[in-house]
Design a protein around this motif. Structure first.
Motif, PDB file in Angstrom:
ATOM      1  N   ASP A 177       0.824  -1.210   0.000  1.00 21.59           N
ATOM      2  CA  ASP A 177       0.000   0.000   0.000  1.00 21.59           C
ATOM      3  C   ASP A 177       0.858   1.260   0.000  1.00 21.59           C
ATOM      4  OD1 ASP A 177      -2.248  -1.552   0.020  1.00 21.59           O
ATOM      5  OD2 ASP A 177      -2.631  -1.357   2.172  1.00 21.59           O
ATOM      6  N   GLU A 178       1.966   1.240   0.734  1.00 19.89           N
ATOM      7  CA  GLU A 178       2.820   2.430   0.826  1.00 19.89           C
ATOM      8  C   GLU A 178       3.410   2.780  -0.535  1.00 19.89           C
ATOM      9  OE1 GLU A 178       6.597   4.138   3.454  1.00 19.89           O
ATOM     10  OE2 GLU A 178       5.965   2.048   3.652  1.00 19.89           O
ATOM     11  N   ALA A 179       3.824   1.773  -1.284  1.00 20.68           N
ATOM     12  CA  ALA A 179       4.384   2.021  -2.613  1.00 20.68           C
ATOM     13  C   ALA A 179       3.292   2.375  -3.610  1.00 20.68           C
ATOM     14  CB  ALA A 179       5.152   0.799  -3.090  1.00 20.68           C
ATOM     15  N   ALA A 180       2.149   1.678  -3.522  1.00 28.71           N
ATOM     16  CA  ALA A 180       1.048   1.940  -4.457  1.00 28.71           C
ATOM     17  C   ALA A 180       0.518   3.354  -4.321  1.00 28.71           C
ATOM     18  CB  ALA A 180      -0.080   0.933  -4.227  1.00 28.71           C
ATOM     19  N   ALA A 181       0.707   3.973  -3.152  1.00 29.04           N
ATOM     20  CA  ALA A 181       0.279   5.363  -2.966  1.00 29.04           C
ATOM     21  C   ALA A 181       1.043   6.317  -3.866  1.00 29.04           C
ATOM     22  CB  ALA A 181       0.457   5.772  -1.506  1.00 29.04           C
ATOM     23  N   HIS A 182       2.148   5.833  -4.450  1.00 25.95           N
ATOM     24  CA  HIS A 182       2.944   6.651  -5.371  1.00 25.95           C
ATOM     25  C   HIS A 182       2.662   6.270  -6.826  1.00 25.95           C
ATOM     26  CE1 HIS A 182       5.175   7.144  -1.575  1.00 25.95           C
ATOM     27  NE2 HIS A 182       5.522   8.312  -2.060  1.00 25.95           N
ATOM     28  N   GLY A 183       1.497   5.701  -7.077  1.00 24.95           N
ATOM     29  CA  GLY A 183       1.142   5.313  -8.442  1.00 24.95           C
ATOM     30  C   GLY A 183       0.965   6.472  -9.384  1.00 24.95           C
ATOM     31  N   HIS A 184       0.911   7.699  -8.851  1.00 23.69           N
ATOM     32  CA  HIS A 184       0.758   8.882  -9.704  1.00 23.69           C
ATOM     33  C   HIS A 184       2.090   9.377 -10.265  1.00 23.69           C
ATOM     34  CE1 HIS A 184       1.877  10.314  -5.752  1.00 23.69           C
ATOM     35  NE2 HIS A 184       2.118  11.517  -6.223  1.00 23.69           N
ATOM     36  N   LEU A 185       3.193   8.761  -9.865  1.00 22.15           N
ATOM     37  CA  LEU A 185       4.496   9.203 -10.353  1.00 22.15           C
ATOM     38  C   LEU A 185       4.612   9.011 -11.858  1.00 22.15           C
ATOM     39  CD1 LEU A 185       7.003   7.783  -7.698  1.00 22.15           C
ATOM     40  CD2 LEU A 185       6.076  10.102  -7.849  1.00 22.15           C
ATOM     41  N   ALA A 186       5.284   9.938 -12.515  1.00 25.38           N
ATOM     42  CA  ALA A 186       5.693   9.722 -13.895  1.00 25.38           C
ATOM     43  C   ALA A 186       6.897   8.790 -13.889  1.00 25.38           C
ATOM     44  CB  ALA A 186       6.054  11.049 -14.556  1.00 25.38           C
ATOM     45  N   ALA A 187       7.249   8.271 -15.052  1.00 22.92           N
ATOM     46  CA  ALA A 187       8.384   7.350 -15.119  1.00 22.92           C
ATOM     47  C   ALA A 187       9.669   8.030 -14.660  1.00 22.92           C
ATOM     48  CB  ALA A 187       8.544   6.815 -16.535  1.00 22.92           C
ATOM     49  N   VAL A 188       9.813   9.325 -14.945  1.00 25.36           N
ATOM     50  CA  VAL A 188      11.037  10.011 -14.542  1.00 25.36           C
ATOM     51  C   VAL A 188      11.152  10.077 -13.025  1.00 25.36           C
ATOM     52  CG1 VAL A 188      10.030  12.347 -14.598  1.00 25.36           C
ATOM     53  CG2 VAL A 188      12.479  12.025 -15.051  1.00 25.36           C
ATOM     54  N   GLY A 189      10.018  10.142 -12.322  1.00 28.05           N
ATOM     55  CA  GLY A 189      10.053  10.096 -10.876  1.00 28.05           C
ATOM     56  C   GLY A 189      10.505   8.744 -10.359  1.00 28.05           C
ATOM     57  N   VAL A 190      10.045   7.676 -11.013  1.00 31.18           N
ATOM     58  CA  VAL A 190      10.471   6.324 -10.638  1.00 31.18           C
ATOM     59  C   VAL A 190      11.959   6.158 -10.919  1.00 31.18           C
ATOM     60  CG1 VAL A 190      10.039   3.862 -10.943  1.00 31.18           C
ATOM     61  CG2 VAL A 190       8.145   5.485 -11.178  1.00 31.18           C
ATOM     62  N   ALA A 191      12.427   6.707 -12.043  1.00 33.72           N
ATOM     63  CA  ALA A 191      13.850   6.633 -12.385  1.00 33.72           C
ATOM     64  C   ALA A 191      14.693   7.370 -11.346  1.00 33.72           C
ATOM     65  CB  ALA A 191      14.087   7.221 -13.773  1.00 33.72           C
ATOM     66  N   PHE A 192      14.184   8.485 -10.849  1.00 36.14           N
ATOM     67  CA  PHE A 192      14.915   9.215  -9.807  1.00 36.14           C
ATOM     68  C   PHE A 192      15.033   8.360  -8.544  1.00 36.14           C
ATOM     69  CE2 PHE A 192      15.287  12.071  -6.192  1.00 36.14           C
ATOM     70  CZ  PHE A 192      16.306  12.908  -6.591  1.00 36.14           C
ATOM     71  N   LEU A 193      13.947   7.700  -8.147  1.00 33.05           N
ATOM     72  CA  LEU A 193      14.001   6.837  -6.964  1.00 33.05           C
ATOM     73  C   LEU A 193      14.996   5.693  -7.159  1.00 33.05           C
ATOM     74  CD1 LEU A 193      10.191   6.669  -6.088  1.00 33.05           C
ATOM     75  CD2 LEU A 193      11.964   7.918  -4.860  1.00 33.05           C
ATOM     76  N   LEU A 194      15.047   5.135  -8.362  1.00 34.15           N
ATOM     77  CA  LEU A 194      16.032   4.086  -8.641  1.00 34.15           C
ATOM     78  C   LEU A 194      17.450   4.644  -8.533  1.00 34.15           C
ATOM     79  CD1 LEU A 194      16.966   1.306  -9.560  1.00 34.15           C
ATOM     80  CD2 LEU A 194      16.466   1.976 -11.924  1.00 34.15           C
ATOM     81  N   SER A 195      17.642   5.878  -8.967  1.00 32.90           N
ATOM     82  CA  SER A 195      18.962   6.498  -8.860  1.00 32.90           C
ATOM     83  C   SER A 195      19.371   6.658  -7.402  1.00 32.90           C
ATOM     84  CB  SER A 195      18.956   7.859  -9.563  1.00 32.90           C
ATOM     85  OG  SER A 195      18.640   7.716 -10.932  1.00 32.90           O
ATOM     86  N   VAL A 196      18.429   7.043  -6.546  1.00 30.65           N
ATOM     87  CA  VAL A 196      18.702   7.149  -5.110  1.00 30.65           C
ATOM     88  C   VAL A 196      19.103   5.788  -4.548  1.00 30.65           C
ATOM     89  CG1 VAL A 196      17.689   7.652  -2.852  1.00 30.65           C
ATOM     90  CG2 VAL A 196      17.168   9.125  -4.816  1.00 30.65           C
ATOM     91  N   ALA A 197      18.366   4.748  -4.942  1.00 34.33           N
ATOM     92  CA  ALA A 197      18.674   3.394  -4.458  1.00 34.33           C
ATOM     93  C   ALA A 197      20.033   2.925  -4.965  1.00 34.33           C
ATOM     94  CB  ALA A 197      17.578   2.428  -4.907  1.00 34.33           C
ATOM     95  N   LEU A 198      20.360   3.269  -6.214  1.00 31.69           N
ATOM     96  CA  LEU A 198      21.643   2.866  -6.787  1.00 31.69           C
ATOM     97  C   LEU A 198      22.807   3.527  -6.049  1.00 31.69           C
ATOM     98  CD1 LEU A 198      23.537   1.671  -8.924  1.00 31.69           C
ATOM     99  CD2 LEU A 198      22.919   3.605 -10.422  1.00 31.69           C
ATOM    100  N   VAL A 199      22.704   4.830  -5.808  1.00 33.20           N
ATOM    101  CA  VAL A 199      23.777   5.532  -5.099  1.00 33.20           C
ATOM    102  C   VAL A 199      23.943   4.963  -3.690  1.00 33.20           C
ATOM    103  CG1 VAL A 199      24.437   7.763  -4.098  1.00 33.20           C
ATOM    104  CG2 VAL A 199      23.602   7.637  -6.458  1.00 33.20           C
ATOM    105  N   ARG A 200      22.828   4.672  -3.031  1.00 31.81           N
ATOM    106  CA  ARG A 200      22.899   4.081  -1.695  1.00 31.81           C
ATOM    107  C   ARG A 200      23.578   2.720  -1.729  1.00 31.81           C
ATOM    108  NH1 ARG A 200      17.330   3.576   1.490  1.00 31.81           N
ATOM    109  NH2 ARG A 200      16.929   2.031  -0.139  1.00 31.81           N
ATOM    110  N   LYS A 201      23.267   1.939  -2.745  1.00 35.96           N
ATOM    111  CA  LYS A 201      23.868   0.611  -2.873  1.00 35.96           C
ATOM    112  C   LYS A 201      25.378   0.723  -3.083  1.00 35.96           C
ATOM    113  CE  LYS A 201      21.322  -2.354  -3.205  1.00 35.96           C
ATOM    114  NZ  LYS A 201      20.646  -3.229  -2.201  1.00 35.96           N
ATOM    115  N   LEU A 202      25.811   1.642  -3.944  1.00 39.21           N
ATOM    116  CA  LEU A 202      27.244   1.822  -4.200  1.00 39.21           C
ATOM    117  C   LEU A 202      27.958   2.407  -2.983  1.00 39.21           C
ATOM    118  CD1 LEU A 202      27.095   3.148  -7.863  1.00 39.21           C
ATOM    119  CD2 LEU A 202      28.015   0.948  -7.114  1.00 39.21           C
ATOM    120  N   ARG A 203      27.266   3.262  -2.231  1.00 45.99           N
ATOM    121  CA  ARG A 203      27.857   3.814  -1.013  1.00 45.99           C
ATOM    122  C   ARG A 203      28.161   2.690  -0.023  1.00 45.99           C
ATOM    123  NH1 ARG A 203      23.646   6.640   1.046  1.00 45.99           N
ATOM    124  NH2 ARG A 203      24.044   8.351  -0.430  1.00 45.99           N
ATOM    125  N   ALA A 204      27.226   1.765   0.102  1.00 48.33           N
ATOM    126  CA  ALA A 204      27.418   0.644   1.026  1.00 48.33           C
ATOM    127  C   ALA A 204      28.579  -0.240   0.598  1.00 48.33           C
ATOM    128  CB  ALA A 204      26.133  -0.174   1.106  1.00 48.33           C
TER     129      ALA A 204
END
Length: 598
Positions: free
Chosen positions: A203-230
């Motif tokens: 439900d928490e993720a589905a609440a962001h169903g209004h995002l455009a694809a570029v918004g989803v891509a930005f979130l993936l970029s945040v996750a990628l940087v976090r993964k590389l930082r670790a």
């Protein structure tokens, strides 16, 4: 000044467009708040858009810190970030596969820029709208693999690309899908599929169903940087400044008509600040080509910048948008921006021809819940725009289909649809595809695309009527003109507009405030431009103001303003905007509705 008669704002039960005037939010009256001061007016504007009292401070100034979720709440996000991190660390060859519209171009440009900041050198692939159509092509994915890409990231497409992703998998190409379009219960085979509209999302993720694809891509970029930082990747190198890319996120979000609430408001509010700095060479050139003399505002993204990038995918070279948004060469940027500007002018001419032909068929669709109009030889690059125009004219969802002969002589249509609030056109098209009526199809609540054989058109129309007639009727009968503020003409002052704008940015899902002004008499009314009705109105308080009703000449509203208002007082409803053409800034009203004042 607040006027409420029998539950209707300004006593308007039936306006010239056939609508009742109601306060937005039910009983929220911003007129009283205006008398208490600008801060209280903003509070009431936020309340009427669904913000709770407890959450008021966060929404007054939407920031990334206040709205950015943990990317890991989305299904497959960690898998996607892991696979991308692996590719960055191993220096794998990668390709970003984007759609040909603004959301696709900005999504692809964002991913390319992030990966470049991380030391990678990804390629890009944007399909040709006419030759390849929407979505990933299996042949193209296999070819990219043969050219050396072991990983392909599709952005703004891929959620329904079963056959194409099967071909890529069999060829040994990993594919990460980053999308926001509606999904079916069975997902295509991919290394990861990140999409807030997956049916299995929490439900928490589905609440962001209004995002455009570029918004989803930005979130993936945040996750990628976090993964590389670790993994210690930034021990000897700087982390990328992802916030500097919010100008791309804002542009794609607004141009894709994504709902501007929650995280999207933060994306756009902060992205406009980044855009004003003109750090992106390509966006800076595009602003110049659009002849904007000030920092872009939200509406400029949808009406000035977005259409020029879209023109490349509609009638030009589909890669121009991504090239513009990723170049660091000012001369190349200026050249591409000028080319996009010229293509946009060409697009307007093509669009006008298709719209005129579509309107000639509109009368025959009066008994349909959904307008479905098809024409042979229409340019498929403009049918989405025309669908939006026909939807507005008919007051119903509309699908415009460009019919073409395929290589085997069969008549095949490429269609684009636009809907009205309360009617999910994307789900209906997916259901039609599942029923075998369309060859391909998908979308979201307000827009959809499809491929259909000519012989299935009548059955498709009947299917939409049966499925959506009740939804359309319910949506049409409940239409109202929602009002945020009622005032006398003398209240239309620049300071008021500044206060109203401070509760933005505005767009779908977060509507710009609408004011009711009057009663007034029209001193002048004439036609300017492409059917726009221009007025000068005078109030009983002695104040005068200018107004304009866009594309209204042939409507009942426009005809009443032009010919029916002599000697009559009228209430006007619309958006108050700053007119800064003169020496002293003044306020003009963008008229959207009107009603006789007795």
């Amino acid at each position: 000044m607040a006027i409420l008669t029998n539950g209707y704002v300004c006593g308007v039960e039936h306006s010239l467009s056939g609508r009742a005037w109601r306060w937005r939010g039910g009983n929220v009256d911003c007129a009283a708040a205006d008398e208490a001061g600008s801060a209280e007016l903003v509070t009431q504007l936020l309340l009427s858009r669904g913000v709770s009292v407890e959450d008021m401070d966060r929404h007054r100034s939407p920031t990334m810190r206040g709205f950015l979720p943990d990317p890991s709440i989305f299904a497959d996000m960690e898998n996607a970030a892991d696979r991308l991190a692996q590719a960055v660390l191993a220096r794998e060859a990668m390709t970003i596969y984007g759609d040909y519209d603004v959301d696709g171009a900005t999504s692809a440009a964002l991913m390319i820029r992030v990966l470049r900041m991380l030391g990678a050198d990804p390629g890009h692939y944007i399909p040709d709208r006419l030759l390849e159509g929407y979505g990933p092509s299996g042949e193209a994915l296999v070819r990219l693999g043969e050219q050396g890409s072991s990983l392909v990231v599709t952005v703004d497409c891929g959620a329904m690309a079963y056959e194409a992703l099967d071909m890529a998998h069999d060829a040994g190409v990993d594919v990460i899908v980053v999308d926001h379009h509606k999904c079916s219960s069975v997902l295509p085979r991919a290394a990861a599929l990140v999409n807030p509209n997956r049916l299995d999302e929490c439900d928490e993720a589905a609440a962001h169903g209004h995002l455009a694809a570029v918004g989803v891509a930005f979130l993936l970029s945040v996750a990628l940087v976090r993964k590389l930082r670790a993994r210690g990747y930034f021990a000897d190198r700087a982390e990328p400044d992802l916030m500097a890319l919010l100008d791309l996120v804002a542009l794609g979000t607004v141009a894709d008509v994504a709902a501007l609430h929650g995280l999207n408001r933060a994306f756009v509010a902060q992205g406009l600040k980044i855009m004003a700095r003109r750090q992106n060479v390509g966006l800076s050139a595009l602003i110049d080509a659009s002849r904007l003399k000030r920092a872009p505002v939200c509406s400029d993204l949808g009406f000035a910048l977005g259409p020029r990038i879209n023109a490349a995918g509609r009638i030009g070279e589909s890669t121009l948008g991504v090239r513009l948004l990723t170049t660091e060469d000012p001369e190349e940027a200026a050249e591409i921006a000028d080319r996009l500007d010229a293509l946009n002018e060409e697009r307007r001419g093509v669009e006008a021809e298709v719209q005129e032909a579509a309107e000639q068929q509109l009368a025959a669709q009066h008994n349909r819940a959904v307008v479905v109009i098809a024409g042979h030889g229409w340019h498929p690059g403009v049918i989405g725009i025309v669908a939006g125009r026909i939807k507005e004219k008919a007051g119903r969802p509309a699908l415009i289909i460009a019919m073409q002969d395929d290589d085997e002589g069969a008549l095949i249509g490429k269609g684009s649809g636009r809907s009205i609030p309360g009617v999910d056109i994307g789900a209906a098209v997916i259901a039609a595809r599942d029923a075998g009526l369309v060859m391909q199809g998908g979308g979201h609540a307000m827009a959809a695309g499809l491929t259909i054989a000519a012989e299935k058109l009548d059955a498709f129309r009947d299917f939409l009527d049966e499925r959506l007639s009740r939804e359309v009727e319910r949506a049409r009968t409940s239409l109202t003109t929602t009002i945020d503020l009622s005032l006398a003409p003398g209240g239309l002052q620049p300071a008021l507009v500044d206060t109203l704008e401070s509760a933005g940015p505005y767009g779908v899902g977060w509507p710009s405030p609408r004011v009711a002004v009057g009663p007034v008499r029209l001193v002048k009314a004439d036609v300017v431009g492409n059917g726009h009705v221009r007025i000068i109105a005078a109030g009983q308080d002695g104040a005068r103001f200018k107004g304009i009703a866009f594309r209204a000449e042939e409507t009942e509203l426009g005809q009443a303003l032009l010919h029916g208002s002599a000697g009559r007082r009228v209430w006007l409803a619309g958006r108050a905007k700053i007119d800064d053409w003169g020496r002293v800034p003044a306020v003009e009203l963008h008229v959207e509705d009107a009603a006789w004042a007795g």
